[in-house]
Write a protein that holds these residues in place. Structure first.
Motif, PDB file in Angstrom:
ATOM      1  N   LEU A  97      62.277  74.516  97.615  1.00 44.20           N
ATOM      2  CA  LEU A  97      62.479  74.329  95.810  1.00 44.20           C
ATOM      3  C   LEU A  97      60.675  75.159  95.840  1.00 44.20           C
ATOM      4  N   VAL A  98      59.505  73.963  96.802  1.00 39.98           N
ATOM      5  CA  VAL A  98      58.166  74.994  96.565  1.00 39.98           C
ATOM      6  C   VAL A  98      58.418  76.497  96.704  1.00 39.98           C
ATOM      7  N   ILE A  99      58.837  76.979  97.556  1.00 37.38           N
ATOM      8  CA  ILE A  99      59.267  78.455  97.866  1.00 37.38           C
ATOM      9  C   ILE A  99      59.239  78.839  96.045  1.00 37.38           C
ATOM     10  N   ALA A 100      60.666  78.260  95.124  1.00 37.52           N
ATOM     11  CA  ALA A 100      61.239  78.541  94.115  1.00 37.52           C
ATOM     12  C   ALA A 100      59.993  78.564  93.439  1.00 37.52           C
ATOM     13  N   GLY A 101      58.355  77.690  93.102  1.00 40.73           N
ATOM     14  CA  GLY A 101      57.536  78.096  92.006  1.00 40.73           C
ATOM     15  C   GLY A 101      56.335  77.889  92.545  1.00 40.73           C
ATOM     16  N   TYR A 102      56.178  78.835  93.450  1.00 40.99           N
ATOM     17  CA  TYR A 102      55.526  80.112  94.309  1.00 40.99           C
ATOM     18  C   TYR A 102      54.028  80.071  92.999  1.00 40.99           C
ATOM     19  N   ILE A 103      55.196  80.869  92.317  1.00 41.09           N
ATOM     20  CA  ILE A 103      53.637  81.244  91.522  1.00 41.09           C
ATOM     21  C   ILE A 103      53.727  80.894  89.679  1.00 41.09           C
ATOM     22  N   LEU A 104      53.977  79.111  89.894  1.00 39.59           N
ATOM     23  CA  LEU A 104      53.355  78.473  88.951  1.00 39.59           C
ATOM     24  C   LEU A 104      52.426  77.687  89.469  1.00 39.59           C
ATOM     25  N   ASP A 105      51.610  76.709  88.123  1.00 39.17           N
ATOM     26  CA  ASP A 105      50.387  76.324  89.082  1.00 39.17           C
ATOM     27  C   ASP A 105      50.639  75.161  88.853  1.00 39.17           C
ATOM     28  N   GLU A 106      50.367  73.803  89.579  1.00 37.01           N
ATOM     29  CA  GLU A 106      50.729  72.755  90.040  1.00 37.01           C
ATOM     30  C   GLU A 106      51.382  71.761  89.152  1.00 37.01           C
ATOM     31  N   SER A 107      50.271  72.106  87.448  1.00 37.05           N
ATOM     32  CA  SER A 107      51.386  71.588  86.685  1.00 37.05           C
ATOM     33  C   SER A 107      51.980  71.708  86.489  1.00 37.05           C
ATOM     34  N   GLU A 108      52.492  72.693  86.153  1.00 45.30           N
ATOM     35  CA  GLU A 108      53.827  72.988  86.051  1.00 45.30           C
ATOM     36  C   GLU A 108      55.119  73.397  86.848  1.00 45.30           C
ATOM     37  N   PHE A 109      54.752  73.257  88.262  1.00 41.77           N
ATOM     38  CA  PHE A 109      56.145  73.179  89.033  1.00 41.77           C
ATOM     39  C   PHE A 109      56.051  71.883  88.762  1.00 41.77           C
ATOM     40  N   ARG A 110      55.379  70.689  88.818  1.00 42.05           N
ATOM     41  CA  ARG A 110      55.701  69.705  88.619  1.00 42.05           C
ATOM     42  C   ARG A 110      56.350  69.465  87.651  1.00 42.05           C
ATOM     43  N   ASP A 111      56.418  70.035  86.600  1.00 40.69           N
ATOM     44  CA  ASP A 111      57.115  69.615  85.274  1.00 40.69           C
ATOM     45  C   ASP A 111      58.881  69.956  85.425  1.00 40.69           C
ATOM     46  N   ARG A 112      59.152  71.291  85.802  1.00 42.04           N
ATOM     47  CA  ARG A 112      60.076  72.718  86.010  1.00 42.04           C
ATOM     48  C   ARG A 112      61.081  71.264  87.696  1.00 42.04           C
ATOM     49  N   LEU A 113      59.726  70.814  88.907  1.00 40.28           N
ATOM     50  CA  LEU A 113      61.111  70.126  89.198  1.00 40.28           C
ATOM     51  C   LEU A 113      60.925  68.535  88.532  1.00 40.28           C
ATOM     52  N   GLU A 114      60.118  68.529  88.050  1.00 30.94           N
ATOM     53  CA  GLU A 114      60.780  66.752  87.534  1.00 30.94           C
ATOM     54  C   GLU A 114      62.032  66.948  86.689  1.00 30.94           C
ATOM     55  N   LEU A 115      62.751  68.096  85.713  1.00 29.23           N
ATOM     56  CA  LEU A 115      63.305  69.134  85.314  1.00 29.23           C
ATOM     57  C   LEU A 115      64.807  69.408  86.038  1.00 29.23           C
ATOM     58  N   ALA A 116      64.297  69.931  87.486  1.00 29.22           N
ATOM     59  CA  ALA A 116      65.604  70.407  88.705  1.00 29.22           C
ATOM     60  C   ALA A 116      65.994  69.098  89.226  1.00 29.22           C
ATOM     61  N   LEU A 117      65.185  68.369  89.291  1.00 32.83           N
ATOM     62  CA  LEU A 117      65.636  66.886  90.002  1.00 32.83           C
ATOM     63  C   LEU A 117      66.147  65.620  89.107  1.00 32.83           C
ATOM     64  N   ASN A 118      66.150  66.253  87.549  1.00 34.23           N
ATOM     65  CA  ASN A 118      66.775  65.052  86.634  1.00 34.23           C
ATOM     66  C   ASN A 118      68.604  66.095  86.740  1.00 34.23           C
ATOM     67  N   VAL A 119      68.302  67.090  86.426  1.00 33.04           N
ATOM     68  CA  VAL A 119      70.043  67.625  86.655  1.00 33.04           C
ATOM     69  C   VAL A 119      70.464  67.426  88.016  1.00 33.04           C
ATOM     70  N   PHE A 120      69.740  67.464  88.672  1.00 28.50           N
ATOM     71  CA  PHE A 120      70.682  67.389  90.461  1.00 28.50           C
ATOM     72  C   PHE A 120      70.034  66.324  90.989  1.00 28.50           C
ATOM     73  N   PRO A 121      70.581  65.222  90.900  1.00 30.00           N
ATOM     74  CA  PRO A 121      69.333  64.090  91.144  1.00 30.00           C
ATOM     75  C   PRO A 121      70.068  63.891  92.823  1.00 30.00           C
ATOM     76  N   GLU A 122      71.305  63.933  92.667  1.00 25.06           N
ATOM     77  CA  GLU A 122      71.781  64.105  94.087  1.00 25.06           C
ATOM     78  C   GLU A 122      70.670  64.457  94.963  1.00 25.06           C
ATOM     79  N   LEU A 123      69.551  65.523  95.044  1.00 27.15           N
ATOM     80  CA  LEU A 123      68.572  66.418  96.013  1.00 27.15           C
ATOM     81  C   LEU A 123      67.444  65.086  95.939  1.00 27.15           C
ATOM     82  N   LYS A 124      67.295  64.030  95.629  1.00 26.22           N
ATOM     83  CA  LYS A 124      65.935  63.440  95.146  1.00 26.22           C
ATOM     84  C   LYS A 124      66.726  62.794  96.569  1.00 26.22           C
ATOM     85  N   GLY A 125      67.513  62.301  97.627  1.00 31.53           N
ATOM     86  CA  GLY A 125      67.783  61.633  98.241  1.00 31.53           C
ATOM     87  C   GLY A 125      67.306  62.608  99.574  1.00 31.53           C
TER      88      GLY A 125
END
Length: 236
Positions: A97-125
Motif C-alpha cells: 500500500l505504501v508503494i502504491a502511494g509513493y507519489i502522494l504527500d503524507e496527508s493524502e496518503f493517509r486519507d487514501r489509505l483510510e479510504l482503501a481500508l474502509n472498503v477492504f477492512p479484511e486487510l486491517k489485521g
C-alpha cells in the motif's frame, strides 16, 4: 470515460482483436464476456498499453492515449489488475500500500489509505503479513486497495474471481458494486462467471473470435434470443 475506435491489436505478428468499437460509460460497470480465447483479456491489455495496436484509437476522458506507456496511463487514473501477479508477494500488505502511494504527500496518503481500508477492512489485521501469505480473495482486495490509493478513476479487472471460493467470489462482486455506487468508479470487468457479471453490470461487450458480437445493456444481452449460443462460442 473510455472509448476504443476501430481498434485492432495483438502480440507482434499475432493478430487477436479486429475493429473493436467500445465505450465504458462513466460511473458504470461494463462486463466483457465471451468464450475462452475470444480476446477479452487482450482488450484490457490493449487499453493499458501491453499489446501492439495495428489500427484504431483509444480515448480516455476525451484524450487520446493510444500509444501512451502504461505508467503514464496510471498517472491519468487508469488501473489494470491482471488475474495473477497483481501484488508484490514478497512484501507485506503495508509495504504494498505504501508503494502504491509513493507519489502522494503524507496527508493524502493517509486519507487514501483510510479510504482503501474502509472498503477492504479484511486487510486491517494483516498489514504486517506478506502478501504471498494471503488467500486469493485477500490478494484481490489488496490489488484493488492499491488502485484506490493510486487515485484510480477507471478500474479494469481481469478475472477477479478466478480460482476463488464461492464465498470470496461473492464478496468480490459485492465490492465491485460498492466501488461503483459509493466511490463512483468506472469499472471494466472481464469475468468467467458470465451470469453474475451481467447481473451486476450496467453494460456488456461480447467478444467472439476477436470481434464484437454484441455491445449494449447487460440485461439486454441476458435476454437476447441467441445468448446461449453466444456463451458457448457460436457466432451470429
Amino acid at each position: 470515460m473510455l472509448e476504443t475506435k476501430g481498434v485492432s491489436s495483438g502480440y507482434k505478428e499475432l493478430h487477436i482483436l479486429f475493429d473493436i468499437d467500445f465505450i465504458a460509460e462513466k460511473n458504470k460497470i461494463t462486463a466483457i464476456v465471451g468464450p475462452n480465447g475470444s480476446g477479452k483479456s487482450t482488450l484490457l491489455k490493449t487499453i493499458f498499453g501491453f499489446t501492439t495496436i495495428y489500427e484504431g484509437r483509444v480515448l480516455f476522458e476525451g484524450q487520446e492515449i493510444t500509444h501512451l506507456p502504461p505508467h503514464e496511463k496510471t498517472k491519468l487514473g487508469i488501473a489494470y489488475l491482471p488475474q495473477t501477479d497483481n501484488v508484490f508477494t514478497d512484501l507485506t500488505v503495508r509495504e504494498n500500500l505504501v508503494i502504491a502511494g509513493y507519489i502522494l504527500d503524507e496527508s493524502e496518503f493517509r486519507d487514501r489509505l483510510e479510504l482503501a481500508l474502509n472498503v477492504f477492512p479484511e486487510l486491517k489485521g494483516k498489514m504486517d503479513r506478506k502478501a504471498g501469505m494471503l488467500s486469493g480473495g485477500e490478494r484481490q482486495f489488496l490489488g484493488i486497495a492499491s488502485a484506490l490509493i493510486r487515485r484510480a478513476k477507471l478500474l479494469m479487472l481481469d478475472e477477479p474471481t478466478a480460482m476463488l471460493s464461492p464465498k470470496f467470489a461473492s464478496q468480490v462482486f459485492e465490492r465491485v458494486v460498492s466501488l461503483r455506487d459509493d466511490l463512483k468508479l468506472t469499472i471494466i470487468l472481464v469475468e468467467q462467471n458470465v451470469l453474475k457479471a451481467l447481473e451486476i453490470a450496467d453494460n456488456a461487450l461480447m467478444l467472439i473470435g476477436g470481434k464484437v458480437a454484441f455491445f449494449g445493456g447487460a440485461k439486454e444481452l441476458l435476454e437476447h434470443e441467441k445468448f446461449e449460443r453466444f456463451v458457448v462460442g457460436y457466432t451470429l
